[in-house]
Design an enzyme around this catalytic site. Structure first.
Site, mmCIF file in Angstrom:
data_model
loop_
_atom_site.group_PDB
_atom_site.id
_atom_site.type_symbol
_atom_site.label_atom_id
_atom_site.label_comp_id
_atom_site.label_asym_id
_atom_site.label_seq_id
_atom_site.Cartn_x
_atom_site.Cartn_y
_atom_site.Cartn_z
ATOM 1 N N GLU A 177 0.862 -1.256 -0.016
ATOM 2 C CA GLU A 177 -0.045 0.005 0.034
ATOM 3 C C GLU A 177 0.698 1.212 0.168
ATOM 4 O OE1 GLU A 177 -2.603 0.540 3.134
ATOM 5 O OE2 GLU A 177 -3.639 2.175 2.335
ATOM 6 N N LYS A 219 -2.328 -1.947 -3.113
ATOM 7 C CA LYS A 219 -3.516 -1.193 -2.612
ATOM 8 C C LYS A 219 -2.964 0.330 -2.938
ATOM 9 C CE LYS A 219 -5.822 -0.307 1.720
ATOM 10 N NZ LYS A 219 -6.689 -0.759 2.929
HETATM 11 P P1 13P Z 1 -9.441 4.107 4.118
HETATM 12 O O1 13P Z 1 -10.179 3.271 3.085
HETATM 13 O O2 13P Z 1 -10.101 4.460 5.311
HETATM 14 O O3 13P Z 1 -8.397 5.063 3.518
HETATM 15 O O4 13P Z 1 -8.564 2.906 4.819
HETATM 16 C C1 13P Z 1 -7.849 1.832 4.102
HETATM 17 C C2 13P Z 1 -6.456 1.657 4.759
HETATM 18 O O5 13P Z 1 -6.747 0.665 5.212
HETATM 19 C C3 13P Z 1 -5.591 2.671 4.893
HETATM 20 O O6 13P Z 1 -4.549 1.990 5.367
#
Ligand code: 13P
Length: 340
Positions: A177, A219
Site C-alpha cells: 500500500e 493497494k
Molecule cells: P481508508 O479506506 O479509510 O483510506 O482505509 C484503508 C486503509 O487500510 C488505509 O491504510
C-alpha cells in the site's frame, strides 16, 4: 509455500463481486473514529465494534477478506472463537496489518517513512500461526511544496518491498500500500504525476527484491484532485487518470488492485470504482479495500449501543453490497435508496 498457493489466496481476495474490509485501525486511529460518535475507546468497545462487523449475516457475499490489527487478531467472539477462525468459518480470509506506522523521515521535513521491519520475520510467523493468510503495509506520501522528495519515495518503496518479500517467505500474501495523500490544493495532474512516480519506484523495488508479482496485491490511492483544489475532477476524470496511472506502472502479472478510500465519501468511493470497472476488462481485477468508506455509516448507526447492533450491521451490509456491485460496473446511485 509456493507462488501458486499465494496466487490462489490473492485471487480469492479479488474474487468477482467481492472486496476487502480494512478494519485494521491502530488503537490511536480507532480512538479518533470513536471520538467522532462520542464513545470511549476501551478494549471491550473495540471488540464489540469489530464483532458487529465480522458477524454481519450474509456479508461474505461481498467481503472476501478482512484486515485486522494486532489487538483484534488476538480477540474472540462471544463463544470464545478467535476472530480469525470466526471469519474463516464464514469463508472470509483473515488478514493482518504488520507495519508499525509512519514516522518522521530524518532530514526530510514534512515527510514520513513507515517503520516495522525489525523483528518482522518473527511477527509474520506468529500471525500465520494465529490464522492470518495475508498482510498489509502502508506507506504514506504527502504532496506539497517541494514534496514528495525522491528520497522519501524510494525509502518507502524499498521498505515496502522488504516487507513484501518477508511476507511471501512466511506464506502470507502481501498487500503493498503506497498511499499518496490527497490532502492539499494540488490539481489532479499533480496527483497523477506523483502517484505514477511512486508506483514506478515501488515496482522497481519489488522487482529488485524478487517479490513474486502473482502472489501479491497492490493497494493504491485513486488519482483525485487535492481535497482543497478549487477544481474537483469528475468521476469520469478520476477513473481516466487512475486507469492511466495503473496501466503505465502495474504489471499484468499482479492479480488485483484493491483501492483505499482515503477520505472520499463512501458514495464517491463506490461510484468511482464502478466507473473504472464499467470501462473494463482490465489486466487486473479492480476491487476495494476500504476502511472509512465501508464503515462510516455503520459506525454511526451503531453509536456504541448494544441495542443498535442490527442497525450497524444493516448499514455495513448495504455498503458492502454497493461496492460488490461496483466490482462489475453494475452500481447505480438509485440503489442507495432501494431497500438494503
Ligand atoms: P481508508 O479506506 O479509510 O483510506 O482505509 C484503508 C486503509 O487500510 C488505509 O491504510
Amino acid at each position: 509455500m509456493g507462488v501458486e498457493e499465494l496466487q490462489a489466496i490473492a485471487e480469492a481476495l479479488v474474487a468477482p463481486g467481492k472486496g476487502i474490509l480494512a478494519a485494521d485501525e491502530s488503537t490511536g486511529t480507532i480512538e479518533k473514529r470513536f471520538d467522532s460518535i462520542g464513545i470511549e475507546s476501551t478494549e471491550g468497545q473495540r471488540r464489540a465494534y469489530r464483532h458487529m462487523l465480522f458477524t454481519t449475516a450474509g456479508v461474505e457475499e461481498y467481503i472476501s477478506g478482512v484486515i485486522m490489527y494486532d489487538e483484534t487478531i488476538r480477540q474472540s467472539g462471544g463463544d470464545g472463537t478467535p476472530f480469525a477462525q470466526l471469519l474463516a468459518a464464514k469463508g472470509i480470509v483473515p488478514g493482518i496489518k504488520v507495519d508499525k506506522g509512519a514516522k518522521a523521515l530524518a532530514n526530510a521535513p514534512g515527510e514520513k517513512v513507515t517503520e516495522g521491519l525489525d523483528g518482522l520475520r518473527e511477527r509474520l510467523n506468529e500471525y500465520a500461526a494465529l490464522g492470518a493468510k495475508f498482510t498489509k503495509w502502508r506507506a504514506v506520501i504527502a504532496i506539497g511544496p517541494g514534496i514528495p522528495s525522491q528520497y522519501c519515495t524510494w525509502t518507502n518503496a524499498h521498505a515496502l518491498a522488504r516487507y513484501a518479500a518477508l511476507s511471501q517467505e512466511a506464506g502470507l500474501v502481501p498487500i503493498v500500500e503506497p498511499e499518496v495523500l490527497m490532502d492539499g490544493d494540488h490539481d489532479i495532474e499533480t496527483a497523477l504525476r506523483v502517484t505514477s512516480r511512486v508506483q514506478n519506484a515501488v515496482f522497481t523495488e519489488l522487482h529488485d527484491q524478487r517479490v513474486e508479482l502473482e502472489g501479491m496485491l497492490l493497494k493504491p490511492n485513486m488519482v483525485l484532485s487535492g481535497y482543497d483544489c478549487p477544481e474537483q475532477a469528475s468521476d469520469e476524470e478520476v477513473a481516466e487518470r487512475t486507469l492511466h496511472c495503473l496501466r503505465h506502472n502495474v504489471p499484468s502479472a499482479v492479480p488485483g488492485i484493491v483501492f483505499l478510500s482515503g477520505g472520499q465519501s463512501d458514495e464517491d468511493a463506490t461510484a468511482r470504482l464502478n466507473v473504472m470497472n464499467a470501462r473494463g476488462p482490465h489486466p487486473w481485477e479492480l476491487s476495494f479495500s476500504y476502511g472509512r468508506a465501508l464503515q462510516a455509516p455503520s459506525l454511526k448507526a451503531w453509536g456504541g449501543d448494544p441495542e443498535r447492533v442490527d442497525a450497524g450491521q444493516r448499514a455495513f451490509y448495504h455498503r458492502a453490497k454497493m461496492n460488490g456491485a461496483a466490482r462489475s460496473g453494475l452500481y447505480a446511485p438509485a440503489m442507495e435508496t432501494a431497500a438494503a
